[in-house]
Design an enzyme around this catalytic site. Structure first.
Site, PDB file in Angstrom:
ATOM      1  N   SER A 124       1.054   7.476 -10.018  1.00  0.00           N
ATOM      2  CA  SER A 124       1.483   6.286 -10.772  1.00  0.00           C
ATOM      3  C   SER A 124       0.747   5.033 -10.305  1.00  0.00           C
ATOM      4  CB  SER A 124       3.001   6.106 -10.692  1.00  0.00           C
ATOM      5  OG  SER A 124       3.397   5.717  -9.402  1.00  0.00           O
ATOM      6  N   ILE A 129      -3.990  12.825   6.590  1.00  0.00           N
ATOM      7  CA  ILE A 129      -4.488  11.954   7.654  1.00  0.00           C
ATOM      8  C   ILE A 129      -5.997  12.133   7.725  1.00  0.00           C
ATOM      9  CG2 ILE A 129      -4.510  11.578  10.150  1.00  0.00           C
ATOM     10  CD1 ILE A 129      -1.542  12.445  10.133  1.00  0.00           C
ATOM     11  N   HIS A 167       1.054   1.618   1.429  1.00  0.00           N
ATOM     12  CA  HIS A 167       2.076   2.305   2.219  1.00  0.00           C
ATOM     13  C   HIS A 167       3.440   1.711   1.880  1.00  0.00           C
ATOM     14  CE1 HIS A 167       3.757   4.618   5.483  1.00  0.00           C
ATOM     15  NE2 HIS A 167       4.427   3.534   5.832  1.00  0.00           N
ATOM     16  N   LEU A 189      -3.202   5.426  12.057  1.00  0.00           N
ATOM     17  CA  LEU A 189      -2.435   5.736  10.836  1.00  0.00           C
ATOM     18  C   LEU A 189      -1.603   4.544  10.380  1.00  0.00           C
ATOM     19  CD1 LEU A 189      -1.449   8.001   8.833  1.00  0.00           C
ATOM     20  CD2 LEU A 189       0.473   8.288  10.409  1.00  0.00           C
ATOM     21  N   ASP A 190      -1.704   4.218   9.095  1.00  0.00           N
ATOM     22  CA  ASP A 190      -0.901   3.148   8.486  1.00  0.00           C
ATOM     23  C   ASP A 190      -1.006   1.845   9.268  1.00  0.00           C
ATOM     24  OD1 ASP A 190      -0.127   4.857   6.453  1.00  0.00           O
ATOM     25  OD2 ASP A 190       1.586   5.591   7.580  1.00  0.00           O
ATOM     26  N   GLN A 238       7.046  -2.552  -7.432  1.00  0.00           N
ATOM     27  CA  GLN A 238       6.230  -3.592  -6.797  1.00  0.00           C
ATOM     28  C   GLN A 238       4.833  -3.076  -6.438  1.00  0.00           C
ATOM     29  OE1 GLN A 238       7.120  -6.835  -6.588  1.00  0.00           O
ATOM     30  NE2 GLN A 238       8.866  -6.120  -7.775  1.00  0.00           N
TER      31      GLN A 238
HETATM   32  C1  GAR Z   1       3.725   5.759  -3.308  1.00  0.00           C
HETATM   33  O1  GAR Z   1       5.020   5.285  -3.094  1.00  0.00           O
HETATM   34  C2  GAR Z   1       2.828   5.399  -2.136  1.00  0.00           C
HETATM   35  O2  GAR Z   1       3.101   4.147  -1.586  1.00  0.00           O
HETATM   36  C3  GAR Z   1       3.169   6.491  -1.181  1.00  0.00           C
HETATM   37  O3  GAR Z   1       3.268   7.656  -1.977  1.00  0.00           O
HETATM   38  C4  GAR Z   1       3.692   7.283  -3.285  1.00  0.00           C
HETATM   39  C5  GAR Z   1       2.692   7.852  -4.283  1.00  0.00           C
HETATM   40  O4  GAR Z   1       3.117   7.662  -5.608  1.00  0.00           O
HETATM   41  N1  GAR Z   1       2.155   6.620  -0.161  1.00  0.00           N
HETATM   42  C6  GAR Z   1       2.405   7.039   1.068  1.00  0.00           C
HETATM   43  O5  GAR Z   1       3.490   7.373   1.455  1.00  0.00           O
HETATM   44  C7  GAR Z   1       1.194   7.066   1.965  1.00  0.00           C
HETATM   45  N2  GAR Z   1       1.555   7.325   3.326  1.00  0.00           N
HETATM   46  P1  GAR Z   1       2.085   7.810  -6.810  1.00  0.00           P
HETATM   47  O6  GAR Z   1       1.361   9.140  -6.628  1.00  0.00           O
HETATM   48  O7  GAR Z   1       2.981   7.824  -8.026  1.00  0.00           O
HETATM   49  O8  GAR Z   1       1.139   6.632  -6.765  1.00  0.00           O
END
Ligand code: GAR
Length: 196
Positions: free
Chosen positions: A13, A96, A113, A148-149, A177
C-alpha cells in the site's frame, strides 16, 4: 531520468501511495523521476499485481533460494541495478539488509518504519506501543544506515493512541499517515538526486 526502485514484501500500500503521488504530482515532468521497478522478496506479495496493473516492471528475488544474507543481497542488488536506480525505497520490505548492501546505496536508500523512531525498532511496533502505555504513536521515514531501523530521520507523523485501541486499529491509523508522508518525503529528495 531519475529512476525510483521500490522494494516490497507484502500488500504494497505504501508503494501504491508513492506511485499514485508520482502520477498525481507529475514527477516525470516536474522532477524527471519515475517509479521504474518494484522488487519483492516474496513471489505472492500483493503489491506485485498492483505494480503490474500500473505498467511498472516487477522483479522477484526470493530470499529462501539463497544460502546466506550476502548471496541474497547480491542477487537483490543485481535486480535493482537492472533499473539504474537514483533512489531505492524500502516500503514494507521485511528483510534485514547486509552492511555491504546498505553501503552500496548509502544516501539513496530510504525506509519507512511504523513507530516514532528511535522508539520501537524491529517488529510488532503497535503492540509494543500499546503495552508501553504510549499516548501517541506514529511513523518515521529515514535514511537507511547499517543499524536496523536507524539513520537520519526525514519525516515523522504522530497519531493518538485511543482508549480500547487494538494493534490492528492503531496500525490502520498509522498506515493512513504513512501513505501521506512517504510520497512527500521522497518528493522533497527528488531535486537533489543524480540523473541516470
Ligand atoms: C507498513 O506499515 C510499513 O511501515 C511496515 O510494513 C507495512 C507495509 O505495508 N514496515 C515495517 O514494519 C518495516 N520494518 P504495505 O506493504 O501495505 O506498504
Amino acid at each position: 531520468m531519475k529512476n525510483i526502485v521500490i522494494l516490497i514484501s507484502g500488500g504494497g500500500s505504501n508503494m501504491a501511495a508513492i506511485v499514485h503521488a508520482a502520477q498525481r504530482d507529475h514527477w516525470e515532468r516536474v522532477h524527471g523521476a519515475r517509479v521504474a521497478a518494484v522488487v519483492s522478496n516474496k513471489p505472492d506479495a500483493g503489491g506485485l499485481a498492483l505494480a503490474r496493473e500500473q505498467g511498472i516492471a516487477t522483479e522477484v528475488v526470493e530470499h529462501k533460494r539463497f544460502a546466506s544474507r550476502e548471496a541474497f543481497d547480491e542477487a537483490l542488488a543485481a535486480a535493482i541495478e537492472r533499473h539504474q536506480p537514483a533512489l531505492v525505497v524500502l516500503a514494507g520490505f521485511m528483510r534485514i539488509l547486509t552492511p555491504g548492501f546498505v553501503t552500496r546505496y548509502q544516501g539513496r536508500l530510504l525506509n519507512i518504519h511504523p513507530s516514532l523512531l528511535p522508539a520501537f525498532p524491529g517488529l510488532h511496533t503497535h503492540q509494543r506501543a500499546l503495552d508501553a502505555g504510549c499516548r501517541f504513536a506514529g511513523v518515521t521515514v529515514h535514511q537507511v544506515t547499517a543499524e536496523l531501523d536507524y539513520g537520519p530521520i526525514l519525516a515523522q507523523a504522530v497519531v493518538p493512541v485511543l482508549p480500547e485501541d487494538t494493534a490492528a486499529a492503531l496500525a490502520g491509523r498509522v498506515l493512513t499517515q504513512e501513505h501521506l508522508i512517504y510520497p512527500r518525503a521522497i518528493a522533497q529528495l527528488l531535486p537533489g538526486l543524480q540523473d541516470n
